[in-house]
Design an enzyme around this catalytic site. Structure first.
Site, PDB file in Angstrom:
ATOM      1  N   GLU A  83       5.923  -9.088  -2.781  1.00  0.00           N
ATOM      2  CA  GLU A  83       4.571  -9.303  -3.310  1.00  0.00           C
ATOM      3  C   GLU A  83       3.891 -10.479  -2.628  1.00  0.00           C
ATOM      4  O   GLU A  83       2.693 -10.442  -2.338  1.00  0.00           O
ATOM      5  CB  GLU A  83       4.630  -9.523  -4.821  1.00  0.00           C
ATOM      6  CG  GLU A  83       5.029  -8.255  -5.563  1.00  0.00           C
ATOM      7  CD  GLU A  83       5.174  -8.464  -7.055  1.00  0.00           C
ATOM      8  OE1 GLU A  83       4.801  -7.561  -7.811  1.00  0.00           O
ATOM      9  OE2 GLU A  83       5.676  -9.524  -7.476  1.00  0.00           O
ATOM     10  N   HIS A 102      -0.636  10.158   1.671  1.00  0.00           N
ATOM     11  CA  HIS A 102      -1.369   9.993   0.398  1.00  0.00           C
ATOM     12  C   HIS A 102      -0.438   9.667  -0.778  1.00  0.00           C
ATOM     13  O   HIS A 102      -0.743  10.022  -1.926  1.00  0.00           O
ATOM     14  CB  HIS A 102      -2.183  11.252   0.049  1.00  0.00           C
ATOM     15  CG  HIS A 102      -2.953  11.831   1.189  1.00  0.00           C
ATOM     16  ND1 HIS A 102      -4.242  11.465   1.489  1.00  0.00           N
ATOM     17  CD2 HIS A 102      -2.588  12.740   2.141  1.00  0.00           C
ATOM     18  CE1 HIS A 102      -4.663  12.137   2.557  1.00  0.00           C
ATOM     19  NE2 HIS A 102      -3.672  12.912   2.978  1.00  0.00           N
TER      20      HIS A 102
END
Ligand code: ARG
Length: 480
Positions: free
Chosen positions: A300, A166
């Site tokens: 990216e 998480h």
């Protein structure tokens, strides 16, 4: 995309006989595919050579005709390679263009090659050959990226890092383990490519348009000559099947998703907040306005390009879903997504490999972050379990310990023996033995876990597997 020359020669129509005039301009413009399928030319020519031989074997070309045919195909191949033969605006697709090239060289003899063959079995064959060939190229680039990750991992077998779930600090891991966790998916991608290749090594040639041929041509001989294991079991399926396209696109989409997840982590790692990794100048970009910026554009773009890879898979599955057997023109839409997938990965993988192999890992910052956020809490609970405390209770006690530290704004290390006893009499000072990152890592000795021992084993096994891939990735599928 190849640019087509507009110096138009007489149209080589493949179906002139029953048609009164040529196609409408709008139809011609819609149906033309040569601007993208031209890259199939070498594979089409290889198929034509094999087909010419099988025609000769069946007595449909004599030895002299076969010799001239093969010489013309060789000449055409050289002309394609040098660029002196180019598709024109009047060539509908790669098959039409190459037939024109053959007719220009051989006159009427060129027209004999079409016997027993249709563009339907031809295009399916060409695409299988192209993809089998390029699967090996993509696999080679995957191995190079895996190599880059492995060589970084080898430097960090013992470097502690805060493993996360998480995106919250969870338990200490070694950074080598983390990097190898990005190699394992690539090994699965490689396995998938080789499995796919086995299923794709079936030749559609001999299926003709859909029903096979009345001519005595041996599809198994053609198949073997083109490096396939055998020919298709059902001529209708042979020309209707595009599973190999969809499956290839699943593999490239899955690989794209793996690269995207790696890219996302590099973006995080190189951020100011993490500061775990610094990219080499050659593999980072700057900003036109902010002089201090160093951006992880390759990472990216890896994340971004996964979109087109997934999109290609969806496009082809959607195109196929309602198609009645056998060939339908919709299927011409199968090519651009796979060509794009191959091009995308061939562009992206070397950039990622370069970025990973040249990046600097800040082991000091990783080690400092490893215990942050009470990542050793599980060690306390496990220590209690070893003292025979039920895990449920151990979890509860450790939770109270964390809560005490949080209220004081301190770490486990700052607690006194009395503090420990105050939380629970079960917490004797011996618990401190497990309260170091090093001991937490060293205690992870089971296969596949994050301790330096198993990570070193994993590293050796991964290196071994990658070594095993080199032969397959170097193979070339199309015979001369
Ligand atoms: N350009 C076509 C394709 O890519 C070749 C097959 C055409 N066959 C036909 N019967 N129109 O699918």
């Amino acid at each position: 995309m190849v640019s087509v020359t507009d110096q138009s020669v007489s149209r080589t129509s493949l179906w002139g006989g029953r048609f009164a005039g040529g196609p409408a301009e709008a139809l011609a413009r819609l149906s033309v595919s040569v601007q993208f399928d031209w890259r199939l030319a070498p594979y089409d020519l290889a198929g034509s050579r094999a087909h010419a031989r099988v025609l000769a074997h069946a007595g449909l070309l004599d030895a002299e005709e076969l010799g001239r045919m093969l010489a013309a195909l060789d000449d055409l191949e050289a002309a394609c390679a040098s660029g002196s033969f180019r598709p024109t605006v009047d060539d509908e697709d790669v098959h039409t263009a190459l037939e024109r090239g053959l007719l220009e060289r051989l006159g009427t003899l060129g027209g004999k090659l079409r016997a027993g063959r249709s563009r339907n079995d031809q295009v399916a064959t060409d695409l299988r050959l192209y993809l089998r060939d390029h699967a090996r190229g993509v696999a080679a680039r995957l191995v190079e990226l895996a190599d880059a990750l492995v060589s970084q991992a080898a430097q960090h077998v013992e470097t502690p890092a805060p493993g996360m779930t998480h995106v919250q600090h969870a338990q200490p891991v070694t950074f080598g383990h983390w990097l190898l966790a990005h190699v394992q998916p690539l090994l699965r991608d490689l396995d998938r490519l080789r499995d796919w290749d086995k299923r794709t090594a079936i030749s559609p040639l001999g299926a003709g348009a859909l029903a096979g041929s009345s001519l005595p041509l041996d599809p198994v001989v053609v198949a073997k000559e083109l490096g396939f294991t055998t020919s298709a079991a059902n001529s209708m399926d042979a020309v209707a099947d595009r599973d190999f396209v969809a499956e290839f696109l699943f593999i490239t989409a899955m690989a794209g998703v793996h690269l995207s997840r790696l890219g996302e982590e590099v973006v995080l790692w190189t951020s100011q907040e993490f500061g775990w990794v610094e990219l080499d100048d050659a593999f980072a970009t700057g900003s036109s306005i902010m002089p201090q910026k160093k951006n992880a554009d390759i990472a990216e773009l890896a994340r971004g390009k996964s979109g087109r890879l997934v999109g290609g898979l969806v496009a082809v599955l959607t195109m196929l879903k309602g198609l009645p057997l056998t060939y339908d023109r919709d299927m011409q839409e199968d090519k651009e997504p796979v060509f794009d997938a191959v091009d995308t990965l061939e562009l992206l993988l070397p950039a990622l490999a370069g970025m990973i192999s040249t990046m600097t890992v800040r082991a000091d910052r990783l080690a400092a972050a490893a215990p942050v956020g009470f990542t050793l809490a599980t060690e306390v609970a496990d220590w209690l379990v070893r003292q025979n405390v039920p895990f449920r209770e151990a979890h509860e006690v450790t939770g109270k310990l964390v809560s005490l530290c949080e209220s004081r704004g301190c770490g486990f290390d700052d607690l006194s023996d009395d503090d420990l006893r105050g939380v629970s009499p079960l917490l004797t000072p011996e618990v401190r033995q497990v309260l170091t990152v090093e001991s937490a890592l060293a205690s992870r000795t089971t296969p596949g876990s994050t301790g330096p021992g198993p990570v070193a084993d994993q590293l050796a096994s991964v290196q071994d597997k990658l070594e095993g891939w080199r032969e397959w990735t170097a193979q070339r599928v199309v015979p001369r």
